[in-house]
Every structure is written in structure tokens, then in C-alpha cells.
Design a protein around this motif. Structure first.
Motif, PDB file in Angstrom:
ATOM      1  N   LEU A  21       0.833  -1.200   0.000  1.00 31.16           N
ATOM      2  CA  LEU A  21       0.000   0.000   0.000  1.00 31.16           C
ATOM      3  C   LEU A  21       0.867   1.248   0.000  1.00 31.16           C
ATOM      4  O   LEU A  21       1.769   1.385   0.828  1.00 31.16           O
ATOM      5  CB  LEU A  21      -0.936  -0.006   1.216  1.00 31.16           C
ATOM      6  N   LEU A  22       0.592   2.148  -0.928  1.00 31.53           N
ATOM      7  CA  LEU A  22       1.290   3.429  -1.047  1.00 31.53           C
ATOM      8  C   LEU A  22       0.326   4.522  -0.616  1.00 31.53           C
ATOM      9  O   LEU A  22      -0.715   4.739  -1.247  1.00 31.53           O
ATOM     10  CB  LEU A  22       1.757   3.638  -2.486  1.00 31.53           C
ATOM     11  N   ALA A  23       0.653   5.195   0.482  1.00 29.47           N
ATOM     12  CA  ALA A  23      -0.319   6.064   1.143  1.00 29.47           C
ATOM     13  C   ALA A  23      -0.586   7.376   0.414  1.00 29.47           C
ATOM     14  O   ALA A  23      -1.586   8.031   0.692  1.00 29.47           O
ATOM     15  CB  ALA A  23       0.132   6.357   2.579  1.00 29.47           C
ATOM     16  N   PRO A  28       2.185  12.146  -8.449  1.00 27.83           N
ATOM     17  CA  PRO A  28       2.589  11.574  -9.740  1.00 27.83           C
ATOM     18  C   PRO A  28       3.749  10.594  -9.648  1.00 27.83           C
ATOM     19  O   PRO A  28       3.802   9.614 -10.400  1.00 27.83           O
ATOM     20  CB  PRO A  28       2.970  12.810 -10.567  1.00 27.83           C
ATOM     21  N   ARG A  29       4.690  10.826  -8.732  1.00 30.70           N
ATOM     22  CA  ARG A  29       5.818   9.899  -8.574  1.00 30.70           C
ATOM     23  C   ARG A  29       5.330   8.533  -8.090  1.00 30.70           C
ATOM     24  O   ARG A  29       5.824   7.485  -8.511  1.00 30.70           O
ATOM     25  CB  ARG A  29       6.832  10.465  -7.578  1.00 30.70           C
ATOM     26  N   VAL A  30       4.357   8.576  -7.171  1.00 29.69           N
ATOM     27  CA  VAL A  30       3.805   7.337  -6.621  1.00 29.69           C
ATOM     28  C   VAL A  30       3.048   6.572  -7.702  1.00 29.69           C
ATOM     29  O   VAL A  30       3.178   5.353  -7.826  1.00 29.69           O
ATOM     30  CB  VAL A  30       2.899   7.648  -5.414  1.00 29.69           C
ATOM     31  N   ILE A  31       2.263   7.299  -8.493  1.00 28.53           N
ATOM     32  CA  ILE A  31       1.513   6.661  -9.580  1.00 28.53           C
ATOM     33  C   ILE A  31       2.472   6.006 -10.575  1.00 28.53           C
ATOM     34  O   ILE A  31       2.280   4.848 -10.991  1.00 28.53           O
ATOM     35  CB  ILE A  31       0.634   7.693 -10.311  1.00 28.53           C
ATOM     36  N   LYS A  32       3.508   6.733 -10.961  1.00 25.42           N
ATOM     37  CA  LYS A  32       4.480   6.194 -11.916  1.00 25.42           C
ATOM     38  C   LYS A  32       5.140   4.934 -11.362  1.00 25.42           C
ATOM     39  O   LYS A  32       5.308   3.925 -12.078  1.00 25.42           O
ATOM     40  CB  LYS A  32       5.535   7.250 -12.241  1.00 25.42           C
ATOM     41  N   ALA A  33       5.507   4.986 -10.095  1.00 25.81           N
ATOM     42  CA  ALA A  33       6.123   3.822  -9.461  1.00 25.81           C
ATOM     43  C   ALA A  33       5.150   2.646  -9.406  1.00 25.81           C
ATOM     44  O   ALA A  33       5.522   1.497  -9.677  1.00 25.81           O
ATOM     45  CB  ALA A  33       6.580   4.180  -8.050  1.00 25.81           C
ATOM     46  N   ALA A  34       3.905   2.921  -9.064  1.00 26.01           N
ATOM     47  CA  ALA A  34       2.902   1.860  -8.961  1.00 26.01           C
ATOM     48  C   ALA A  34       2.676   1.168 -10.301  1.00 26.01           C
ATOM     49  O   ALA A  34       2.489  -0.055 -10.365  1.00 26.01           O
ATOM     50  CB  ALA A  34       1.592   2.429  -8.428  1.00 26.01           C
ATOM     51  N   PRO A  45       0.321  -3.117  -6.209  1.00 27.37           N
ATOM     52  CA  PRO A  45       0.171  -1.830  -5.528  1.00 27.37           C
ATOM     53  C   PRO A  45      -1.278  -1.493  -5.179  1.00 27.37           C
ATOM     54  O   PRO A  45      -2.191  -1.711  -5.979  1.00 27.37           O
ATOM     55  CB  PRO A  45       0.725  -0.838  -6.554  1.00 27.37           C
ATOM     56  N   TRP A  46      -1.450  -0.983  -3.968  1.00 27.74           N
ATOM     57  CA  TRP A  46      -2.709  -0.395  -3.525  1.00 27.74           C
ATOM     58  C   TRP A  46      -2.422   1.087  -3.285  1.00 27.74           C
ATOM     59  O   TRP A  46      -1.421   1.425  -2.641  1.00 27.74           O
ATOM     60  CB  TRP A  46      -3.189  -1.027  -2.218  1.00 27.74           C
ATOM     61  N   LEU A  47      -3.271   1.958  -3.778  1.00 26.61           N
ATOM     62  CA  LEU A  47      -3.068   3.396  -3.656  1.00 26.61           C
ATOM     63  C   LEU A  47      -4.146   4.017  -2.781  1.00 26.61           C
ATOM     64  O   LEU A  47      -5.322   3.652  -2.893  1.00 26.61           O
ATOM     65  CB  LEU A  47      -3.091   4.052  -5.040  1.00 26.61           C
ATOM     66  N   VAL A  48      -3.739   4.937  -1.924  1.00 28.35           N
ATOM     67  CA  VAL A  48      -4.692   5.670  -1.096  1.00 28.35           C
ATOM     68  C   VAL A  48      -4.798   7.090  -1.645  1.00 28.35           C
ATOM     69  O   VAL A  48      -3.781   7.766  -1.830  1.00 28.35           O
ATOM     70  CB  VAL A  48      -4.260   5.709   0.376  1.00 28.35           C
ATOM     71  N   GLY A  49      -6.023   7.523  -1.900  1.00 30.19           N
ATOM     72  CA  GLY A  49      -6.223   8.870  -2.421  1.00 30.19           C
ATOM     73  C   GLY A  49      -7.586   9.023  -3.053  1.00 30.19           C
ATOM     74  O   GLY A  49      -8.374   8.068  -3.120  1.00 30.19           O
ATOM     75  N   SER A  50      -7.864  10.204  -3.520  1.00 30.12           N
ATOM     76  CA  SER A  50      -9.101  10.466  -4.240  1.00 30.12           C
ATOM     77  C   SER A  50      -9.174   9.578  -5.475  1.00 30.12           C
ATOM     78  O   SER A  50      -8.248   9.581  -6.295  1.00 30.12           O
ATOM     79  CB  SER A  50      -9.157  11.936  -4.654  1.00 30.12           C
ATOM     80  N   ARG A  51     -10.251   8.820  -5.591  1.00 24.98           N
ATOM     81  CA  ARG A  51     -10.365   7.933  -6.749  1.00 24.98           C
ATOM     82  C   ARG A  51     -10.346   8.719  -8.053  1.00 24.98           C
ATOM     83  O   ARG A  51      -9.708   8.311  -9.032  1.00 24.98           O
ATOM     84  CB  ARG A  51     -11.655   7.096  -6.658  1.00 24.98           C
ATOM     85  N   LYS A  52     -11.004   9.855  -8.067  1.00 25.79           N
ATOM     86  CA  LYS A  52     -11.062  10.657  -9.291  1.00 25.79           C
ATOM     87  C   LYS A  52      -9.664  11.103  -9.713  1.00 25.79           C
ATOM     88  O   LYS A  52      -9.266  10.948 -10.875  1.00 25.79           O
ATOM     89  CB  LYS A  52     -11.970  11.867  -9.088  1.00 25.79           C
TER      90      LYS A  52
END
Length: 349
Positions: A21-23, A28-34, A45-52
Motif C-alpha cells: 500500500l502506497l499512502a 505523480p511519482r507514486v503513480i508512476k512507481a505503482a 500496488p494499492w493506492l490511497v487517495g481520491s479515486r477521481k
């Protein structure tokens, strides 16, 4: 000494991909890594954040929303929010807080992410890409806590080594994240834990140097005395591990300097692979200088001593740093699955 690349860790992680899980899923860096973690099957990868927002960034990186796992704190149903709030409030250290406070706390991506790890929804947690280390540590300690046998929590970086006699190897630097001014006992615990961490990740014997501004009595000061005492405690605590010091950094890393400064007879002279700094000032400054002036990769901080794999990032991290920290976190999670006592055994002093 073997040569290690970050790719080695990625390959090992990919043998048994873990849910990491990436909090900070809106970064953008987290998205690219995921996307890389998913595409190369290094981790799930699991991402925490606004779905939109997360979906938009995910698509921009070429991902399909069908492959995106997103935990949206603002999108939780009333029953989901209440359930997570009850989980948080049930933790022993949170029982004094009200139900309303608990409902607020679980909106924090760091807290919500740690709760997902605590409940077994994911196998590892990473925060800190946009939040301070203090924020991340508070969440991890509040929800995950320490392994039962952990004596001193600390954070370390793995640093590239491009110099002789071991170009291409990795060096562990600790403590770079947790203890501002450790006592001699804490410093010895950090050294023993760092040696265990080096063995775990690199499968090589650790050679541990206690660093100071003094080499073998070249300076006198209470700060030097603390390092000497820590060295003595570590040797009595873990006799099978090779420790030496107190040394200046060049003595630990350069055989010529070690010889000139009277430490050349030590088997560690110029060959240390685990560096123990005397305080957090030293550790934080050292790794950032290595990164920015030396152009060396520094991945971490890995938090050693937590009950489950939960690690931090520097806010200056790159997407590559996130990928490699996720791989290290996955390796911890793999070991914990194979051997549930791992977190306790590896930090035992």
C-alpha cells in the motif's frame, strides 16, 4: 565482495508479489512507481487517495482503471468509516479518544493505510512521499507498533558504493530517521539491528563501523566517549558480528586512510559495509550529501523493528526510489509470511 543492483531486489520481490500500500496515491511519482510495480509484477500496488484524481493520473501513465486498486478515504461508506474508526479506537493506545475523534483520524491516508496493514488487507505499507517522517512514524507507531522483541526502532538507507575496493556494492547507513540523539545503549542496539538488516537483504556478513569525528582517540569529547561505549556494548551483545571504531568515515571506507590513521590492522579497515552514525543530524545530512553531491542512489528509510513491514520515504524521493523501497518492503513481507517470528528474531538484541 558481491556486486548488488537494485534490480536484484526487484527480481526477488517478483518471485512472490506482495500487496504493498502506497499512502500518497495522488502523487505523480507514486503513480508512476505503482505502474512499474504492477507492469513488472514486482508487487501488487494499492493506492490511497481520491479515486477521481488517482484514476486520472493512472490513465495518464497508460494504466487501465480495471487494474487500479484505490482506497479513497472520502469515498468510504458510513458503515465502512465507522468500522475503520472502531478498529482504530480499539487499539490500546487510542482508547482515551472519542468516537468522533476516531472518525476524523481514519480520514488520514497514513492512518487508514496502516489500518489496512494491521488487518491483513495488504502485506506492506509505505508513506512519506509528501508527508514528514514524523507524520509517518506517528501513524506507524500508533497503529502497527513495534515487534515484541524490538529494543530500538531505527531507520536506515541503502547507499550505492561506486568506489574501490568494492564498486557496485551497497552500504547500509543508520540511523537516518528515528533517534535524534541515541544513548550508547540505543546506538549499540541500532548497530546490532543494522547488522541483522544487512544480512537479511544482502545475504553477506556485515562489517559494522561506528563513526565519529575521532579515529581511535584522535579527539576527546563526551560524544566520542558515547560511541566508544556503544561499540563495547555491541561487542558484548552480539559477539559473532564484526564491529570496530570509533572511526572517521574515511577510515571505514578507504584502506589508505585507515592505514594512515592507525587502523590498518583491523579486518574492517576501509571495508565497512554498515555505517553507524552517532546521531540523527549526522545520518540525515550524510545520506542527502551522498545523493545530491555524489549522485548516489539512497533508498529508504527502511524502518527496522516494526511489527509488520511499514516503511518511510524522503519527500525528495524519485519514482525509482519508491519502486525499490516497495521491493524491499515486499521482501520483508515475504519473510514474515514464511516465518511469522521474523520481525521479532531479526531485531533481537
Amino acid at each position: 565482495m558481491a556486486t548488488h543492483s537494485w534490480h536484484n531486489f526487484r527480481q526477488k520481490a517478483a518471485r512472490q508479489p506482495q500487496r504493498i500500500l502506497l499512502a500518497e496515491g495522488e502523487d505523480p511519482r507514486v503513480i508512476k512507481a505503482a505502474r512499474v510495480l504492477q507492469a513488472e509484477k514486482i508487487a501488487l500496488p494499492w493506492l490511497v487517495g481520491s479515486r477521481k484524481k488517482t484514476e486520472l493520473l493512472w490513465k495518464q501513465e497508460g494504466g487501465s482503471v480495471d487494474d487500479l486498486v484505490c482506497v479513497d478515504p472520502s469515498g468510504l461508506s458510513a458503515s465502512e468509516r465507522k468500522s475503520w474508526a472502531e478498529e482504530w479506537a480499539a487499539l490500546p493506545r487510542n482508547k482515551r479518544h472519542s468516537a468522533d475523534e476516531a472518525m476524523i483520524r481514519v480520514q488520514d491516508p497514513l492512518i487508514l493505510g496502516c489500518l489496512h496493514l494491521k488487518k491483513g488487507k495488504v502485506d506492506g505499507f509505505i508513506g512519506g512521499a509528501t508527508r514528514t517522517t514524523a507524520d509517518t512514524l506517528r501513524a506507524v507507531l500508533n497503529v502497527i507498533g513495534l515487534a515484541p522483541a524490538a529494543t530500538t526502532l531505527f531507520g536506515f538507507f541503502l547507499l550505492e558504493n561506486h568506489s574501490a575496493p568494492a564498486p557496485g556494492s551497497l552500504i547500509l547507513l543508520a540511523d537516518c530517521a528515528v533517534n535524534p540523539d541515541p544513548s550508547a545503549k540505543q546506538l549499540s542496539n541500532i548497530a546490532v539491528g543494522a547488522a541483522a538488516a544487512y544480512e537479511f537483504f544482502l545475504a553477506e556478513p556485515p562489517r559494522v563501523a561506528f563513526l565519529s569525528f575521532s579515529t581511535l582517540g584522535s579527539a576527546s569529547h563526551p560524544m566520542v566517549d558515547k560511541v566508544r561505549e556503544a561499540l563495547s556494548l555491541a561487542r558484548s551483545q552480539a559477539g559473532r558480528i564484526t564491529f570496530d571504531g570509533e572511526w572517521q568515515a574515511d577510515t571505514a571506507l578507504d584502506p589508505f586512510s585507515a592505514a594512515v590513521k592507525g587502523a590498518g590492522s583491523s579486518p574492517l579497515a576501509g571495508k565497512a559495509n554498515v555505517l553507524i552514525v552517532p546521531d540523527l543530524n549526522s545520518g540525515n545530512i550524510a545520506y542527502k550529501i551522498a545523493q545530491r553531491l555524489g549522485r548516489l542512489r539512497a533508498v529508504g528509510p527502511v524502518l527496522w523493528g516494526t511489527a509488520q513491514p511499514a516503511n518511510d520515504l524522503s519527500r525528495g524521493c524519485s519514482s525509482e526510489d519508491i519502486i525499490d523501497l516497495a521491493a524491499l518492503t515486499a521482501l520483508q513481507a515475504q519473510s514474515l509470511r514464511r516465518q511469522p517470528a521474523f520481525a521479532q528474531k531479526e531485531v533481537r538484541s
